[in-house]
Design a protein around this motif. Structure first.
Motif, PDB file in Angstrom:
ATOM      1  N   CYS A 154       0.856  -1.183   0.000  1.00 59.81           N
ATOM      2  CA  CYS A 154       0.000   0.000   0.000  1.00 59.81           C
ATOM      3  C   CYS A 154       0.898   1.241   0.000  1.00 59.81           C
ATOM      4  CB  CYS A 154      -0.923  -0.013   1.221  1.00 59.81           C
ATOM      5  SG  CYS A 154      -0.049   0.139   2.789  1.00 59.81           S
ATOM      6  N   HIS A 212       2.982   1.844   3.234  1.00 60.21           N
ATOM      7  CA  HIS A 212       4.150   0.986   3.422  1.00 60.21           C
ATOM      8  C   HIS A 212       5.251   1.233   2.390  1.00 60.21           C
ATOM      9  CE1 HIS A 212       1.685  -1.519   6.311  1.00 60.21           C
ATOM     10  NE2 HIS A 212       2.756  -1.129   6.969  1.00 60.21           N
ATOM     11  N   CYS A 226      -2.076  -5.534   0.660  1.00 57.54           N
ATOM     12  CA  CYS A 226      -0.677  -5.145   0.887  1.00 57.54           C
ATOM     13  C   CYS A 226       0.053  -6.243   1.669  1.00 57.54           C
ATOM     14  CB  CYS A 226      -0.647  -3.825   1.643  1.00 57.54           C
ATOM     15  SG  CYS A 226       0.940  -3.467   2.417  1.00 57.54           S
ATOM     16  N   CYS A 228       0.827  -5.075   5.362  1.00 50.76           N
ATOM     17  CA  CYS A 228      -0.379  -4.945   6.201  1.00 50.76           C
ATOM     18  C   CYS A 228      -0.811  -6.336   6.678  1.00 50.76           C
ATOM     19  CB  CYS A 228      -1.526  -4.318   5.425  1.00 50.76           C
ATOM     20  SG  CYS A 228      -1.340  -2.535   5.202  1.00 50.76           S
TER      21      CYS A 228
HETATM   22 ZN   LIG Z   1       0.331  -1.777   3.902  1.00 46.19          ZN
END
Ligand SMILES: [Zn+2]
Length: 180
Positions: free
Chosen positions: A140, A143, A172, A175
């Motif tokens: 994402c 990140h 992600c 995540c």
């Molecule tokens: Zn992420």
């Protein structure tokens, strides 16, 4: 002699070594004279995924003519270095030290004396754990930015998720790790 002092002996005094030391020196640096060594990895370091990245960066150094790997390193790992040697047009060889060298696993060397001062590093630049164990290479925005801040060297290992990815339900990779 303990490991640390042996390491110091070759890194600090190797450059001005006597002929007797030279024989030991070649054993230590996988058949190379210390003065030709530009960079080296220990057995402990070579197993980390970051090692490939670090060696790739180093391979851009045109003074490096060859990449030497100790033959007890696993094939799955040596393959990656063989590919790098090929990509950067370096000679590649493996050498069997018959267990006489338990410290150095890989050497990048020149065909000439270079006298590079620092050829070993204590620690490899590290990918933070959550990225190391990422479930996928898609990240994402948050990140990607975090990676840019923490370890920009590894940016090209990941890519930012596209709108299409999101629509397809791709999550992600980091995540997913953090959630657990
Ligand atoms: Zn992420």
């Amino acid at each position: 002699m303990n490991k640390q002092s042996e390491l110091e002996k070759y890194t600090e005094y190797g450059l001005s070594g006597t002929p007797e030391i030279k024989a030991d020196e070649k054993k230590y640096w996988l058949g190379e004279f210390r003065e030709r060594v530009i960079f080296a990895l220990t057995f402990e370091q070579i197993n980390r995924k970051e090692a490939v990245k670090v060696i790739e960066e180093k391979c851009k150094d045109e003074r490096i003519d060859k990449l030497i790997v100790e033959s007890s390193v696993l094939d799955t790992i040596t393959e990656k270095f063989m590919d790098l040697a090929h990509k950067y047009d370096k000679d590649y060889k493996t050498i069997d030290m018959n267990g006489t060298n338990k410290e150095i696993a890989l050497v990048l060397a020149s065909n000439e004396a270079i006298d590079e001062r620092q050829v070993l590093i204590k620690e490899l630049p590290k990918l933070p754990d959550e990225f190391y164990y990422a479930h996928s290479k898609k990240l994402c925005k948050k990140h990607m930015e975090e990676l840019q801040k923490k370890s920009p060297m590894f940016m090209d290992e990941f890519e930012e998720m596209t709108l299409l990815d999101k629509m397809m339900g791709i999550k992600c990779g980091v995540c997913e790790v953090v959630k657990k």
